[in-house]
Scaffold this motif. Structure first.
Motif, PDB file in Angstrom:
ATOM      1  N   ALA A 181      19.618 -25.105 -29.561  1.00 36.90           N
ATOM      2  CA  ALA A 181      20.661 -24.098 -29.299  1.00 36.90           C
ATOM      3  C   ALA A 181      20.650 -23.010 -30.362  1.00 36.90           C
ATOM      4  N   VAL A 182      20.550 -23.415 -31.621  1.00 37.28           N
ATOM      5  CA  VAL A 182      20.570 -22.430 -32.719  1.00 37.28           C
ATOM      6  C   VAL A 182      19.338 -21.521 -32.628  1.00 37.28           C
ATOM      7  N   ALA A 183      18.181 -22.114 -32.327  1.00 34.25           N
ATOM      8  CA  ALA A 183      16.952 -21.309 -32.183  1.00 34.25           C
ATOM      9  C   ALA A 183      17.091 -20.326 -31.021  1.00 34.25           C
ATOM     10  N   LEU A 184      17.600 -20.809 -29.889  1.00 33.29           N
ATOM     11  CA  LEU A 184      17.761 -19.930 -28.719  1.00 33.29           C
ATOM     12  C   LEU A 184      18.698 -18.767 -29.020  1.00 33.29           C
ATOM     13  N   THR A 185      19.754 -19.076 -29.771  1.00 31.21           N
ATOM     14  CA  THR A 185      20.739 -18.050 -30.107  1.00 31.21           C
ATOM     15  C   THR A 185      20.086 -16.908 -30.891  1.00 31.21           C
ATOM     16  N   ARG A 186      19.182 -17.289 -31.771  1.00 29.30           N
ATOM     17  CA  ARG A 186      18.477 -16.271 -32.573  1.00 29.30           C
ATOM     18  C   ARG A 186      17.651 -15.363 -31.649  1.00 29.30           C
ATOM     19  N   PHE A 187      16.974 -15.963 -30.665  1.00 28.81           N
ATOM     20  CA  PHE A 187      16.141 -15.159 -29.752  1.00 28.81           C
ATOM     21  C   PHE A 187      17.007 -14.320 -28.806  1.00 28.81           C
ATOM     22  N   MET A 188      18.161 -14.853 -28.425  1.00 26.54           N
ATOM     23  CA  MET A 188      19.085 -14.055 -27.604  1.00 26.54           C
ATOM     24  C   MET A 188      19.516 -12.805 -28.369  1.00 26.54           C
ATOM     25  N   ALA A 189      19.846 -13.012 -29.643  1.00 21.09           N
ATOM     26  CA  ALA A 189      20.265 -11.881 -30.472  1.00 21.09           C
ATOM     27  C   ALA A 189      19.135 -10.856 -30.596  1.00 21.09           C
ATOM     28  N   ILE A 194      21.135  -7.478 -31.264  1.00 18.94           N
ATOM     29  CA  ILE A 194      22.428  -7.589 -31.955  1.00 18.94           C
ATOM     30  C   ILE A 194      22.261  -8.445 -33.201  1.00 18.94           C
ATOM     31  N   GLU A 195      23.232  -8.400 -34.087  1.00 18.58           N
ATOM     32  CA  GLU A 195      23.236  -9.170 -35.337  1.00 18.58           C
ATOM     33  C   GLU A 195      23.223 -10.668 -35.000  1.00 18.58           C
ATOM     34  N   SER A 196      22.332 -11.436 -35.661  1.00 21.17           N
ATOM     35  CA  SER A 196      22.169 -12.828 -35.250  1.00 21.17           C
ATOM     36  C   SER A 196      22.839 -13.851 -36.156  1.00 21.17           C
ATOM     37  N   GLN A 197      23.051 -13.519 -37.442  1.00 21.19           N
ATOM     38  CA  GLN A 197      23.445 -14.571 -38.387  1.00 21.19           C
ATOM     39  C   GLN A 197      24.781 -15.226 -38.040  1.00 21.19           C
ATOM     40  N   GLU A 198      25.773 -14.407 -37.740  1.00 17.64           N
ATOM     41  CA  GLU A 198      27.105 -14.952 -37.434  1.00 17.64           C
ATOM     42  C   GLU A 198      27.050 -15.840 -36.179  1.00 17.64           C
ATOM     43  N   LEU A 199      26.260 -15.391 -35.206  1.00 15.52           N
ATOM     44  CA  LEU A 199      26.114 -16.129 -33.951  1.00 15.52           C
ATOM     45  C   LEU A 199      25.414 -17.472 -34.191  1.00 15.52           C
ATOM     46  N   CYS A 200      24.324 -17.440 -34.972  1.00 10.82           N
ATOM     47  CA  CYS A 200      23.606 -18.693 -35.277  1.00 10.82           C
ATOM     48  C   CYS A 200      24.504 -19.665 -36.038  1.00 10.82           C
ATOM     49  N   ASP A 201      25.264 -19.131 -37.003  1.00 12.04           N
ATOM     50  CA  ASP A 201      26.184 -19.993 -37.763  1.00 12.04           C
ATOM     51  C   ASP A 201      27.219 -20.625 -36.837  1.00 12.04           C
ATOM     52  N   SER A 278      26.982 -10.612 -23.979  1.00 14.46           N
ATOM     53  CA  SER A 278      25.962  -9.606 -23.647  1.00 14.46           C
ATOM     54  C   SER A 278      26.561  -8.451 -22.833  1.00 14.46           C
ATOM     55  N   ASN A 279      27.879  -8.463 -22.684  1.00 10.71           N
ATOM     56  CA  ASN A 279      28.611  -7.457 -21.890  1.00 10.71           C
ATOM     57  C   ASN A 279      28.062  -7.358 -20.465  1.00 10.71           C
ATOM     58  N   GLY A 280      27.735  -8.557 -19.920  1.00 16.50           N
ATOM     59  CA  GLY A 280      27.312  -8.615 -18.518  1.00 16.50           C
ATOM     60  C   GLY A 280      25.817  -8.452 -18.301  1.00 16.50           C
ATOM     61  N   LEU A 281      25.053  -8.263 -19.393  1.00 18.97           N
ATOM     62  CA  LEU A 281      23.608  -8.053 -19.253  1.00 18.97           C
ATOM     63  C   LEU A 281      22.887  -9.361 -18.894  1.00 18.97           C
ATOM     64  N   TYR A 282      23.241 -10.447 -19.618  1.00 23.08           N
ATOM     65  CA  TYR A 282      22.687 -11.764 -19.301  1.00 23.08           C
ATOM     66  C   TYR A 282      23.619 -12.435 -18.294  1.00 23.08           C
ATOM     67  N   LYS A 283      23.039 -13.110 -17.317  1.00 28.09           N
ATOM     68  CA  LYS A 283      23.832 -13.657 -16.211  1.00 28.09           C
ATOM     69  C   LYS A 283      24.037 -15.172 -16.330  1.00 28.09           C
ATOM     70  N   ALA A 284      25.252 -15.608 -16.031  1.00 22.91           N
ATOM     71  CA  ALA A 284      25.518 -17.052 -15.888  1.00 22.91           C
ATOM     72  C   ALA A 284      25.389 -17.372 -14.395  1.00 22.91           C
ATOM     73  N   PRO A 285      24.332 -18.076 -13.994  1.00 25.54           N
ATOM     74  CA  PRO A 285      24.058 -18.235 -12.565  1.00 25.54           C
ATOM     75  C   PRO A 285      24.890 -19.338 -11.909  1.00 25.54           C
ATOM     76  N   GLU A 286      25.123 -19.179 -10.617  1.00 24.98           N
ATOM     77  CA  GLU A 286      25.732 -20.256  -9.845  1.00 24.98           C
ATOM     78  C   GLU A 286      24.653 -21.308  -9.584  1.00 24.98           C
ATOM     79  N   HIS A 287      25.027 -22.571  -9.719  1.00 28.63           N
ATOM     80  CA  HIS A 287      24.058 -23.642  -9.486  1.00 28.63           C
ATOM     81  C   HIS A 287      24.789 -24.861  -8.933  1.00 28.63           C
ATOM     82  N   ARG A 288      24.023 -25.817  -8.413  1.00 26.95           N
ATOM     83  CA  ARG A 288      24.588 -27.029  -7.834  1.00 26.95           C
ATOM     84  C   ARG A 288      23.531 -28.133  -7.904  1.00 26.95           C
ATOM     85  N   ALA A 289      23.934 -29.354  -7.546  1.00 22.41           N
ATOM     86  CA  ALA A 289      22.960 -30.450  -7.450  1.00 22.41           C
ATOM     87  C   ALA A 289      23.005 -31.026  -6.047  1.00 22.41           C
ATOM     88  N   VAL A 290      21.816 -31.286  -5.488  1.00 25.80           N
ATOM     89  CA  VAL A 290      21.717 -31.933  -4.181  1.00 25.80           C
ATOM     90  C   VAL A 290      21.102 -33.319  -4.387  1.00 25.80           C
TER      91      VAL A 290
END
Length: 354
Positions: A181-189, A194-201, A278-290
């Motif tokens: 999670a921490v590594a991904l956060t850095r790449f998202m930033a 955007i500034e990454s340190q506060e987010l990673c912390d 991300s102010n709507g730039l990155y999307k949280a997708p709808e998903h389900r399990a079958v």
């Protein structure tokens, strides 16, 4: 009429689906029948092969391949909100152990599993989530949900001591998921510039909650749902498929697309905290399990949140570019409170909009 919001924080006891499945019924009890569902089979527009993007963490880290892989990562977050992550640095042993412990837990007799059943007023423990009324349609799954990090959030009364290695494996696994999670956060930033340190912390000290799912075989798989269509409210979720039975579907361009299990890969699914950040730039997708007629499926999902005092709102760098903020800014604690105390008719992300 909306349901009482506080109901979301606990769940009414319902029968074990695993026990129902063991009766080898030919038809499913009516409370599980979902004739309101879209076609369960993932459909893909003709002439198009839609497959969830694949991101290689080793290429994100390597300075020579980073730029190209980061572009792929950024596009995956914008256009899909979900991808499969390989070479993520977590040992096969940790993944195998957690998968094995999950299987051994669900293989226990029902009476034994019930030792760790949910307590009134809490979603933690063995049972089902978000069952708020006796009339509600039920999902074809059993789960155990546990708060894993920070360590002081753990309620050891409902952390299984059987199987014997369960606690030890979950402790290790949760710390491994935090590392991803921490590594991904850095790449998202980096992707969002955007500034990454506060987010990673914030993710280093964040909340990690783990849900282990068991989807038994079902005599009428096309008439039930394993997990209702929904969007996650966390920063993102990390899913491990225990085995090769597909079940997770993501809604993409109005079609349900299967996420085909890939050995050793982690499925990364964006949540609404990331969409807001991300102010709507990155999307949280709808998903389900079958579910499947002949095969069982198990999965382990880690919900990753920044720490409670972190302020969730559009990143200031994204606002300076002349795009106004689309969402309010609140702390994670206020954000979670807002989720549990809202009118259920209003999609949660809309409650966060300015």
């Amino acid at each position: 009429m909306g349901l009482e919001p506080k109901n979301l924080e606990s769940s009414i006891p319902v029968p074990s689906v695993q026990e129902l499945a063991s009766l080898k019924l030919e038809t499913v009890p009516s409370r599980y029948i979902r004739d309101d569902m879209d076609s369960i089979i993932g459909t893909v527009p003709s002439g198009k092969t839609l497959r969830v993007p694949l991101i290689d963490m080793a290429k994100l880290i390597d300075s020579e391949s980073q730029e190209t892989e980061l572009q792929k990562f950024h596009t995956a977050c914008k256009e899909w909100g979900v991808f499969q992550l390989i070479n993520h640095g977590v040992s096969d042993e940790s993944l195998r152990n957690m998968s094995k412990q999950t299987q051994e837990f669900f293989d226990l007799p029902l009476k034994e599993k019930k030792r760790w059943t949910q307590k009134p007023g809490s979603l933690e423990g063995y049972g089902q989530a978000f069952v708020t009324s006796e009339e509600q349609k039920l999902e074809w799954n059993d789960m155990i949900f546990l708060k894993a990090l920070p360590i002081e959030d753990r309620n050891l009364e409902i952390w299984p001591e059987n199987p014997p290695k369960f606690r030890e494996s979950l402790d290790r696994y949760s710390q491994d998921m935090r590392q991803i999670a921490v590594a991904l956060t850095r790449f998202m930033a980096m992707g969002l510039e955007i500034e990454s340190q506060e987010l990673c912390d914030a993710y280093e000290e964040g909340l990690y909650q783990i849900r282990m799912n068991y989807y038994p075989p079902c005599p009428q798989p096309e008439r039930v749902v394993g997990l209702n269509p929904h969007v996650d409210i966390d920063g993102f979720a990390l899913l491990l498929d225990c085995g090769d039975t597909p079940g997770l579907q993501v809604l993409k361009d109005d079609h349900w697309i299967f996420v085909e299990p890939l050995d050793g890969a982690i499925v990364v699914n964006m949540g609404q905290i990331t969409e807001i950040l991300s102010n709507g730039l990155y999307k949280a997708p709808e998903h389900r399990a079958v579910v499947n007629k002949t095969k069982e499926r198990r999965s382990i999902v880690t919900f990753c949140y920044p720490n409670l005092s972190f302020r969730v709102g559009p990143a200031k760098e994204l606002i300076k570019l002349g795009s106004p903020p689309l969402y309010k800014t609140v702390t994670v604690e206020e954000y979670i409170g807002c989720f549990f105390n809202r009118k259920l008719e209003v999609p949660f992300i809309d409650a966060m909009k300015i």
